[in-house]
Scaffold this motif. Sequence first.
Motif: not given
Length: 292
Positions: A1-3, A5, A8, A33, A37, A79
């Motif tokens: 999974m992306e971390s 950021d 953004q 995210h 979010s 994560l």
Amino acid sequence: MESIDLRQAIIQDISGFYSNSQQVSVLRLDLIHPIISGNKWFKLRYYLDEALAHGKTKLLTFGGAWSNHIVATAAAAALQGWSSTGLIRGEASSTPSPTLVTAASLGMEFIYIDRSRYRDHLVPAAADAGSGYLIPEGGSGPLGVDGASTIWELIPAGYDHICCVCGTGTMLAGLAKGAPDGVQVTGISVLKNNLSLDASVAALIPLRHNWDIIHSLHNGGYARYTAAQIQFMNELFTATHIPTDIVYTGKLFQAIHLLIQAGHFPKGKKILLIHSGGLQGNQSLKKGELVF
Ligand SMILES: *Cc1c(COP(=O)(O)O)cnc(C)c1O
């Protein structure tokens, strides 16, 4: 999974849609995210640090079947490579909510607690509380407040009014705690007649008087909404490409629009709305009700 950021989290000018005499912008925390979010990561961050400091690699927390906090906690644990247990209000269902389906796919295990006992927030023996780190429901509490105050790391100087939506008021307390002198933080409560909210926020930040809560723009109460709210959310999206949710941010954006039209904020003041994420809650709607 992306971390996560944080880069953004852009600031978007929406003055054109809101007012012809006032600068109105949005901090897009919904973009940090795809799952954790919005404000939930900020409220969780110091709890995650504490879990790490205690050498715990399992998170436990309370929430309902549609809780943004449950899914954020499941994703935060995943994560870190940790496990997680959701202590869920109510009974298990043969058709679980999309929220719980997502949380389960992130490795969260569930223990259901019936509604009468849920209120006491006692961790059932089966959850083996000692083996994990317990985060308060919604990421509330002092560490949640301090985490939420780090939202200020993303807010440039120059705003006069910060507006957010309130459930427990933890995010509002953090924003007020971290606000520079002269900035007023206004919360829109999504609950009907939750008048004790002011006292609980005051207890969290007794020395701050730079905040207020509006209790009359909840559209019927928690998770309730009106046809006018849905229409507003669709118009907002069409004009600005900002998606909002029925439980939280849809009410915030509509309420601030009403307040600006009514001249609530003095002319010339710069307003920043906090988009606190939570879009997964829209999965409870019928397809087609929203244009996004
Ligand atoms: C949980 C949540 C809130 C409420 O935050 P509190 O700190 O409990 O007041 C607001 N917006 C969204 C999108 C949320 O998920």
